[in-house]
Scaffold this motif. Sequence first.
Motif, PDB file in Angstrom:
ATOM      1  N   ALA A 127       0.833  -1.205   0.000  1.00 41.92           N
ATOM      2  CA  ALA A 127       0.000   0.000   0.000  1.00 41.92           C
ATOM      3  C   ALA A 127       0.870   1.259   0.000  1.00 41.92           C
ATOM      4  O   ALA A 127       0.548   2.233  -0.683  1.00 41.92           O
ATOM      5  CB  ALA A 127      -0.939  -0.005   1.206  1.00 41.92           C
ATOM      6  N   GLN A 128       1.979   1.249   0.746  1.00 46.34           N
ATOM      7  CA  GLN A 128       2.899   2.395   0.761  1.00 46.34           C
ATOM      8  C   GLN A 128       3.490   2.636  -0.619  1.00 46.34           C
ATOM      9  O   GLN A 128       3.601   3.781  -1.065  1.00 46.34           O
ATOM     10  CB  GLN A 128       4.035   2.157   1.749  1.00 46.34           C
ATOM     11  CG  GLN A 128       3.677   2.394   3.180  1.00 46.34           C
ATOM     12  CD  GLN A 128       4.898   2.195   4.063  1.00 46.34           C
ATOM     13  OE1 GLN A 128       5.660   1.252   3.884  1.00 46.34           O
ATOM     14  NE2 GLN A 128       5.071   3.076   5.008  1.00 46.34           N
ATOM     15  N   LYS A 131       0.808   4.093  -2.902  1.00 47.22           N
ATOM     16  CA  LYS A 131       0.548   5.493  -2.567  1.00 47.22           C
ATOM     17  C   LYS A 131       1.676   6.382  -3.056  1.00 47.22           C
ATOM     18  O   LYS A 131       1.445   7.450  -3.621  1.00 47.22           O
ATOM     19  CB  LYS A 131       0.358   5.662  -1.059  1.00 47.22           C
ATOM     20  CG  LYS A 131       0.002   7.096  -0.669  1.00 47.22           C
ATOM     21  CD  LYS A 131      -0.211   7.227   0.813  1.00 47.22           C
ATOM     22  CE  LYS A 131      -0.596   8.615   1.254  1.00 47.22           C
ATOM     23  NZ  LYS A 131      -0.163   9.734   0.511  1.00 47.22           N
ATOM     24  N   ALA A 134       1.343   6.813  -6.722  1.00 40.72           N
ATOM     25  CA  ALA A 134       0.210   7.654  -7.065  1.00 40.72           C
ATOM     26  C   ALA A 134       0.501   9.135  -6.775  1.00 40.72           C
ATOM     27  O   ALA A 134       0.057  10.015  -7.502  1.00 40.72           O
ATOM     28  CB  ALA A 134      -1.026   7.212  -6.299  1.00 40.72           C
ATOM     29  N   ASP A 135       1.285   9.382  -5.714  1.00 39.63           N
ATOM     30  CA  ASP A 135       1.615  10.747  -5.323  1.00 39.63           C
ATOM     31  C   ASP A 135       2.717  11.348  -6.184  1.00 39.63           C
ATOM     32  O   ASP A 135       2.888  12.575  -6.205  1.00 39.63           O
ATOM     33  CB  ASP A 135       2.043  10.812  -3.853  1.00 39.63           C
ATOM     34  CG  ASP A 135       0.894  10.533  -2.901  1.00 39.63           C
ATOM     35  OD1 ASP A 135      -0.274  10.554  -3.345  1.00 39.63           O
ATOM     36  OD2 ASP A 135       1.165  10.279  -1.705  1.00 39.63           O
TER      37      ASP A 135
END
Length: 136
Positions: A127-128, A131, A134-135
């Motif tokens: 998940a990290q 993210k 995506a960022d």
Amino acid sequence: MSESSPSIAAAEATVVAAPKHFAEIKLPFAEDPETVFCLRNRDIADWERANDASLMATFRYMVEHRAGRAAHIREFIRLGLIGAGMPPVEAMRAVIRYVDEYPIADNFSAALAIVEAALYGTDEHRAQIAKAAADA
């Protein structure tokens, strides 16, 4: 005072916090409900050489039979503590106090979770990474 080159400044601006190690996992241990463990690849290689065994095969046996060697359970916890940053002497003290002084079955699930994270990573780590991507 010198300024950074534009390419270095651009690279610095896009740096995101590195995700924690893929095998880092928090488990209740001793008096801490969120003790950090991390069984690292270099420690896995050393363990496999010392035991003339595959960690993956050992893990599979432990899962299928709900059984494992006491020495393996103890060592997975010790190496997980060291991999997470605990000094080796302190990790050994923790194992002596919180593993050796309790029934082996009390630490079986923790040992399995530590090895599973090392072999397959954790959902939190995936998940990290997602993210961070995506960022970016």
